[in-house]
Design an enzyme around this catalytic site. Structure first.
Site, PDB file in Angstrom:
ATOM      1  N   SER A   1       9.016 -33.034 -12.419  1.00  0.00           N
ATOM      2  CA  SER A   1      10.458 -32.851 -12.119  1.00  0.00           C
ATOM      3  C   SER A   1      11.185 -32.550 -13.411  1.00  0.00           C
ATOM      4  CB  SER A   1      11.011 -34.154 -11.533  1.00  0.00           C
ATOM      5  OG  SER A   1      11.125 -35.123 -12.579  1.00  0.00           O
ATOM      6  N   ASP A   2      12.394 -32.042 -13.308  1.00  0.00           N
ATOM      7  CA  ASP A   2      13.206 -31.998 -14.512  1.00  0.00           C
ATOM      8  C   ASP A   2      13.726 -33.414 -14.745  1.00  0.00           C
ATOM      9  OD1 ASP A   2      15.290 -29.325 -15.824  1.00  0.00           O
ATOM     10  OD2 ASP A   2      14.671 -31.228 -16.703  1.00  0.00           O
ATOM     11  N   ALA A   3      14.337 -33.600 -15.892  1.00  0.00           N
ATOM     12  CA  ALA A   3      14.703 -34.960 -16.314  1.00  0.00           C
ATOM     13  C   ALA A   3      15.632 -35.626 -15.303  1.00  0.00           C
ATOM     14  CB  ALA A   3      15.389 -34.892 -17.676  1.00  0.00           C
TER      15      ALA A   3
END
Ligand code: GLC
Length: 739
Positions: free
Chosen positions: A291-293
């Protein structure tokens, strides 16, 4: 990456390891953390990066914090086998944490250390938007290889790059990290970067896992505003935004990062159509998706998940394998598997993907970083510096050169004005988090090194607004006795990159005033742009005779700008992104549909009352210090391909390189098609008076498009083929095909 990239023995070994793992240990392999920074700055690593990127803390402060703050590394979790990866740029700490994982946890599964190595590690190269303007795929690959060599020496074995978001809206700050507006060029960029980071023939200790990001459509955020919503047809997704991801997967990319944004109402993080149907099944992607942050946690904010547990459930079901910094899988996944809400095979599939990447990287055999090797590139090697200079020179685009003001004579006296000319750190650009100001050559330093006479005055920068009278005095003092004024204007690093969208993309601050004052001296004025996005330069184009787009070119920027300004090196760059005349034209891109009323001077057409229809500088535009002309376009069918050729001639006075571009238009189809689509390019070097026949082979299979069902269609009819030195400066011909 495909499963086949591992040997049968390696696959069997991973399966045997998986069989020994508890549910907690499996969930642990899907948990990525950045150390929470405690002490002076009680913020997460993530927020610290943002503070650095948006200029709230300087590179020097960032370095100090990173080296002095104490951090909570969640060591008990590592000991329990419940952490898989860290965002970390610190070899000593990496070895200390790795020792806990390998020697104190039950199964000894090594940690994977990741970092944003976007356009160089210590040797910082041009920002991706600039490097793409070189149209040099060998260079794309070579700079990634150097970045991987330097980063892996410091224990980083995974980079969150290449960023391959097609970007058509210059208001979006992350266009600076992108390969621009065209899917074909972005695909060439993606492929080259994956090979550069990972190697072409098997991964060595000098390689890092690449990460195609952000999957997908992030560059189409509404209004050019970062993190905003994205709506587009599936045909546009397949034709306009997926090609670089497809190319990167085919090149063997080991990881993909899901984007923050939703696509048509479903956040990418929980979007099964994108992650499972397209990426893993249709493209056969065998690596893992991160995932992105904090993006899993943000699914609650999006309004698609009730709470973190629900977000965890939806993410793993959609095919999101590793959780960056939300702790969703850490806190909920094991319980969700035990309760049967998440089938064990779903968990096993995600864990296997992660273990296979760690195996392919050789982490099980060699999990530690040698401190001797970690010091190896702390002084930048000459070959890395040479490549950085080559990349910087090739990324410069000459936008305008009225009266051939450029190149300047080495004997001329230059009044160099503009604060950006003497700010070394500003040459790095966004996401150069491992770069060092001390390694940077400013434009002023680069010019002064050549021995040319330079009188410098800052006058003003992008973020300040000094009194106009003071500006005039400073500028006139510098210009007195000078033959020419070189005005360095543009954006600070903080004005592009993540969370840096601008609603007005003209020159910020009083830099236009600086240009006006420069013109008022009566001297010739050349503008040198230092910026991270296309700018709206209608006024500048009307008043300034020479405009050189120099972007943020990395550590050798000053040397490259001096070489081009003084004619040591001719500019060869071609725009990979359209420059609008005014902000109101955004999004502005060349590969647009024709519409039923193409914009023109007549009222009832697709136009503005208060702005031109055409952009200022089109995709593919770039001048040099000589002139090229094309003639004699030939198009012929040859089995499954078209053979296309032109005669290119250098009609100027200097040797030069031209990048010839091949465009296609499907005139009539079951979906409206763009008025032009890039389908190939090649470079030709010619001496003055020289000419050469240049050929392209266009497979007929590349002349189709995806429909709204995601089906690829080749439809008979008329096709317009065009070839030239920019998307506007082309020779055109047409051909009828039956297929
Ligand atoms: C950031 C960015 C992403 C980056 C990640 C880790 O928010 O969106 O591109 O790789 O977080 O720093």
């Amino acid at each position: 990456m495909s499963r086949q990239s591992l040997t049968p023995q390696q696959q069997a070994w991973v399966d045997a390891l998986l069989a020994q793992m508890t549910v907690e240990e499996k969930a642990g392999q899907l948990h990525q953390l950045s150390p929470s920074i405690v002490g002076g700055f009680d913020v997460s690593f993530e927020e610290l990066i943002e503070m650095f990127t948006d200029g709230r803390i300087s590179p020097a402060e960032f370095g100090k914090i990173m080296s002095t703050s104490t951090r909570d590394y969640h060591e008990d979790d590592i000991r329990a086998g419940r952490v898989s990866s860290y965002l970390l740029d610190d070899p000593e700490t990496a070895n200390r944490l790795q020792k806990i994982a390998v020697e104190e946890s039950r199964l000894g599964i090594p940690l994977l250390f990741g970092l944003d190595v976007i356009h160089g590690y210590r040797t910082v190269f041009p920002i991706p938007l600039a490097e793409t303007c070189s149209w040099d795929t060998e260079l794309f690959e070579a700079s990634a290889r150097v970045a991987a060599r330097e980063a892996s020496a410091r224990g980083v074995r995974w980079t969150f790059a290449p960023m391959v978001d097609v970007a058509r809206d210059a208001r979006w700050g992350r266009i600076s990290e992108s390969p621009g507006e065209d899917p074909y060029l972005a695909a060439e960029y993606a492929r080259a970067k994956v090979w550069g980071f990972q190697g072409r023939d098997g991964v060595t200790q000098e390689n890092v896992a690449s990460c195609l990001k952000h999957f997908v459509g992030y560059g189409a955020v509404e209004g050019g505003r970062d993190y905003n919503t994205v709506s587009m047809s599936r045909s546009m997704l397949h034709n306009g935004y997926l090609p670089p991801v497809k190319a990167g997967v085919e090149a063997g990319a080991m990881t993909v990062m899901a984007a923050f944004n939703d696509v048509n109402g479903v956040p990418c993080t929980v979007n099964g159509y994108l992650l499972r149907d397209i990426l893993k099944e249709r493209y056969g992607f065998g690596g893992f998706v991160v995932s992105d942050a904090t993006a899993i946690r943000e699914c609650v904010t999006h309004g698609i998940a009730a709470d973190l547990a629900d977000a965890s459930l939806q993410s793993i079901r959609a095919g999101l394998d590793m959780d960056m910094n939300s702790c969703a899988y850490h806190n909920h996944l094991a319980e969700q598997v035990r309760s049967g809400a998440v089938p064990m095979e779903l968990l096993d599939d995600a864990v296997r993907r992660v273990l296979e990447v760690k195996t392919a990287l050789g982490l099980f055999e060699d999990p530690y970083v040698s401190l001797e090797r970690a010091a190896r590139y702390e002084t930048l090697p000459q070959d890395h510096l040479d490549l950085a200079l080559e990349a910087a020179e090739k990324s410069i685009v000459l936008l305008k050169n009225q009266g051939e003001l450029l190149p300047l004579s080495k004997s001329c006296k230059i009044a160099l004005v503009g604060a950006l000319a003497d700010q070394p750190a500003e040459v790095l650009g966004a996401w150069a988090i491992s770069g060092r100001e001390s390694d940077c050559v400013s434009i002023r330093a680069g010019l002064e090194k050549t021995g040319v006479q330079v009188a410098y005055a800052p006058v003003c920068g992008p973020a300040d607004a000094p009194d106009s009278e003071q500006m005039r005095r400073e500028l006139e003092a510098a210009a007195a006795g000078a033959d020419v004024i070189v005005a360095v204007v543009g954006e600070s690093t903080a004005m592009s990159g993540e969370a840096a969208s601008r609603s007005d993309i003209t020159l910020p601050g009083k830099q236009r005033k600086l240009l006006e004052l420069a013109l008022a001296t009566g001297k010739s004025v050349a503008a040198v742009l230092v910026n991270g996005r296309p700018l709206a330069l209608q006024w500048e184009d009307e008043h300034i005779p020479a405009i050189l787009e120099c972007w943020q070119l990395g550590v050798r920027m000053g040397d490259a700008v001096a070489a081009v300004l003084l004619g040591e090196c001719a500019p060869t760059g071609k725009l990979c992104c359209t420059f609008p005349a005014v902000t109101g034209q955004c999004p502005s891109y060349y590969n647009h549909p024709n519409t039923g009323r193409p914009g023109s001077k007549s009222k009832f057409t697709s136009r503005y009352l208060d702005a031109p229809v055409k952009p200022l500088y089109p995709f593919g535009h770039g001048l040099t210090y000589t002139k090229f002309q094309c003639r004699d376009l030939q198009i012929a069918e040859n089995g499954d391909a078209l053979e296309i050729s032109v005669v290119a001639a250098n009609t100027g006075k200097r040797p030069g390189v031209e990048t010839l571009q091949l465009y296609l238009r499907d005139v009539t189809a079951s979906l409206v098609r763009p008025v032009q689509e890039l389908k190939g390019f090649c470079k030709v070097f010619l001496d003055p008076g020289g000419e050469k026949t240049v050929g392209f082979t266009l497979p007929k299979a590349d002349m189709g498009f995806y429909d709204d069902g995601g089906n690829y269609r080749l439809e008979p009819g008329e096709f317009v083929i065009s070839v030239g030195g920019s998307s506007e400066d082309v020779l055109k011909g047409s051909i009828w095909l039956k297929f």
